[in-house]
Design a protein around this motif. Structure first.
Motif, short mmCIF file in Angstrom:
data_model
loop_
_atom_site.label_atom_id
_atom_site.label_comp_id
_atom_site.label_asym_id
_atom_site.label_seq_id
_atom_site.Cartn_x
_atom_site.Cartn_y
_atom_site.Cartn_z
N ARG A 88 22.15 7.64 36.03
CA ARG A 88 21.83 6.37 36.72
C ARG A 88 20.21 6.18 36.18
O ARG A 88 19.56 6.76 36.07
CB ARG A 88 21.47 6.80 38.70
CG ARG A 88 23.04 6.84 38.61
CD ARG A 88 22.81 7.42 39.95
NE ARG A 88 21.25 8.43 40.46
CZ ARG A 88 22.22 9.95 40.71
NH1 ARG A 88 23.54 9.85 40.88
NH2 ARG A 88 21.83 10.77 41.13
N ILE A 89 20.24 5.13 35.42
CA ILE A 89 19.10 4.24 34.63
C ILE A 89 18.59 3.44 35.72
O ILE A 89 19.21 2.52 35.90
CB ILE A 89 19.89 3.79 33.67
CG1 ILE A 89 20.40 4.62 32.61
CG2 ILE A 89 18.17 3.48 32.63
CD1 ILE A 89 21.82 5.05 32.72
N ASP A 90 16.92 4.02 35.67
CA ASP A 90 16.44 2.32 36.45
C ASP A 90 15.12 2.88 35.83
O ASP A 90 14.24 3.04 34.89
CB ASP A 90 15.55 3.46 38.09
CG ASP A 90 15.03 2.51 38.51
OD1 ASP A 90 14.60 1.85 38.61
OD2 ASP A 90 13.38 3.09 39.41
N ALA A 91 14.85 1.58 35.63
CA ALA A 91 13.93 0.94 34.41
C ALA A 91 13.43 -0.47 34.93
O ALA A 91 12.98 -1.61 34.88
CB ALA A 91 14.12 0.53 33.23
N LYS A 103 12.72 -4.86 20.90
CA LYS A 103 11.29 -5.16 21.47
C LYS A 103 11.48 -5.50 22.67
O LYS A 103 10.18 -6.64 23.56
CB LYS A 103 10.91 -6.81 20.83
CG LYS A 103 10.93 -6.97 19.28
CD LYS A 103 10.30 -8.18 18.56
CE LYS A 103 10.17 -8.10 16.98
NZ LYS A 103 9.68 -5.96 16.45
N VAL A 104 12.03 -4.75 24.10
CA VAL A 104 11.84 -4.80 25.09
C VAL A 104 11.20 -3.39 26.10
O VAL A 104 11.18 -2.40 25.09
CB VAL A 104 13.24 -4.92 25.70
CG1 VAL A 104 13.15 -4.24 27.60
CG2 VAL A 104 13.96 -6.06 25.15
N LYS A 105 10.20 -3.80 25.90
CA LYS A 105 8.69 -2.46 27.34
C LYS A 105 9.92 -1.82 28.01
O LYS A 105 10.08 -2.14 29.10
CB LYS A 105 7.51 -3.63 26.90
CG LYS A 105 7.38 -2.17 27.31
CD LYS A 105 5.20 -3.06 27.81
CE LYS A 105 4.06 -1.52 27.86
NZ LYS A 105 4.22 -0.59 27.27
N ILE A 106 10.03 -0.84 27.82
CA ILE A 106 10.35 0.19 28.75
C ILE A 106 9.54 0.74 29.33
O ILE A 106 9.30 1.60 28.61
CB ILE A 106 11.70 1.41 28.45
CG1 ILE A 106 12.07 0.43 27.69
CG2 ILE A 106 12.34 1.61 29.92
CD1 ILE A 106 13.80 -0.33 28.92
N PRO A 107 8.83 1.04 30.39
CA PRO A 107 7.76 1.28 31.42
C PRO A 107 8.11 2.91 31.72
O PRO A 107 9.46 3.49 31.23
CB PRO A 107 7.29 1.12 32.67
CG PRO A 107 9.29 0.42 32.95
CD PRO A 107 9.41 0.18 31.88
N ALA A 137 20.29 -7.40 33.68
CA ALA A 137 21.55 -7.82 32.66
C ALA A 137 20.59 -7.38 31.45
O ALA A 137 21.33 -6.35 30.09
CB ALA A 137 21.46 -9.30 32.38
N THR A 138 19.54 -7.12 30.83
CA THR A 138 18.63 -7.07 29.48
C THR A 138 19.00 -5.16 29.90
O THR A 138 19.42 -4.92 28.89
CB THR A 138 17.37 -7.02 29.30
OG1 THR A 138 17.41 -8.32 29.77
CG2 THR A 138 16.45 -6.71 28.72
N LEU A 139 18.52 -4.55 30.37
CA LEU A 139 19.11 -3.05 31.04
C LEU A 139 20.54 -2.52 30.41
O LEU A 139 20.44 -1.31 29.42
CB LEU A 139 18.32 -2.24 32.35
CG LEU A 139 18.03 -0.77 32.24
CD1 LEU A 139 17.30 -0.56 30.83
CD2 LEU A 139 17.65 -0.32 33.85
N GLN A 140 21.09 -3.08 31.20
CA GLN A 140 22.49 -2.94 31.23
C GLN A 140 22.84 -3.09 29.73
O GLN A 140 24.08 -1.99 29.46
CB GLN A 140 23.57 -4.09 31.78
CG GLN A 140 25.09 -3.74 31.45
CD GLN A 140 24.75 -2.35 32.80
OE1 GLN A 140 24.70 -1.89 33.67
NE2 GLN A 140 25.74 -1.46 31.27
N LYS A 141 22.85 -4.23 28.90
CA LYS A 141 23.37 -4.47 27.54
C LYS A 141 22.39 -2.90 27.28
O LYS A 141 23.17 -2.59 25.38
CB LYS A 141 22.12 -5.39 27.01
CG LYS A 141 22.83 -5.42 25.66
CD LYS A 141 21.85 -7.41 25.15
CE LYS A 141 22.45 -7.52 23.51
NZ LYS A 141 21.99 -8.78 23.04
N LEU A 142 20.75 -2.81 26.80
CA LEU A 142 20.36 -1.88 26.63
C LEU A 142 20.96 -0.13 26.38
O LEU A 142 20.79 0.79 25.63
CB LEU A 142 18.45 -1.46 27.04
CG LEU A 142 18.34 -2.94 26.35
CD1 LEU A 142 16.44 -3.04 26.93
CD2 LEU A 142 17.57 -3.21 25.26
#
Length: 236
Positions: free
Chosen positions: A197-200, A167-171, A206-211
């Motif tokens: 290389r991931i950019d959101a 339930k995390v919104k990725i733009p 921290a949240t993005l790293q987990k995802l």
């Protein structure tokens, strides 16, 4: 990104398989370690397993890192259901191996030739990069660029899938860039390496790293390359 219809079908299929396996596990074991239970029930994270255990009223022991099953608590007689368990697991594994889509492309002329997909949508000229001693002709690509494009697209799809589950919104402006390296391998010949290389924008690191870590577990390209080539994940 997988279509809603595909996700709906896969969600129902996985839920059905997981519940059948859970039923067999309850009859076959008194308890299992967290890691074994997570593997048997096809969970990618401990949180998912613990939530599932709570829903099934299983006893969780954090100190022992074990789950004791409901039927075992109510009836200490162990049902010898190993054959049923093996059949259920075999069925699930066979389902995983059934191709849902097959891509086909034909190359001629090697690295200085041409690649055409079976539906003719992909039709590209190939050229050996100058960095590798080739002509590096303008307007032509190479296998490393094609692999980078495929891996990046697939990884972003996996990222969107795990984000949806969390339930995390990725733009829509998020990007995944794959840098595919080729060079001399320590054991001889050539080898590959990948940096993702991931950019959101708007999602904390921290949240993005987990995802990203979760996406790396389920992405088909990551599974195919795991323990074969080095893949470095960088959250921008």
């Amino acid at each position: 990104v997988p279509t809603p219809e595909y996700l709906f079908f896969m969600d129902i299929l996985m839920t059905t398989i997981r519940n059948e396996v859970a039923s067999c596990v309850e009859k076959s074991y008194l308890s299992l370690p967290f890691d074994d239970a997570k593997s048997v029930l096809f969970f990618s994270s401990l949180d998912e397993l613990l939530k599932f255990a709570q829903e099934h009223q299983w006893t969780v022991s954090p100190s022992d890192k074990r789950i004791t099953f409901k039927s075992a608590v109510e009836d200490t007689r162990l049902f010898q259901g190993e054959n049923i368990m093996k059949q259920a697991l075999s069925y699930a594994q066979e389902l995983e191996r059934i191709p849902m889509y097959t891509a086909e492309a034909t190359a001629t002329g090697g690295r200085n030739g041409q690649a055409i997909s079976s539906d003719k949508v992909l039709n590209v000229g190939l050229t050996f990069p100058k960095a590798l001693g080739g002509p590096g002709l303008p307007g032509k690509t190479n296998p490393e660029q094609l692999f980078a494009a495929g891996y990046a697209a697939c990884f972003q799809g996996a990222l969107g899938l795990v984000a949806q589950g969390s339930k995390v919104k990725i733009p829509e402006s998020s990007t995944v860039t794959a840098a595919v390296h080729i060079g001399k391998h320590p054991e001889g010949a050539f080898g590959l390496g990948v940096e993702m290389r991931i950019d959101a924008p708007g999602v904390d690191k921290a949240t993005l790293q987990k995802l990203v870590d979760q996406a790396h577990e389920i992405c088909p390209y990551s599974r195919a390359t795991r323990n074969n080539i080095e893949v470095k994940l960088v959250v921008v």
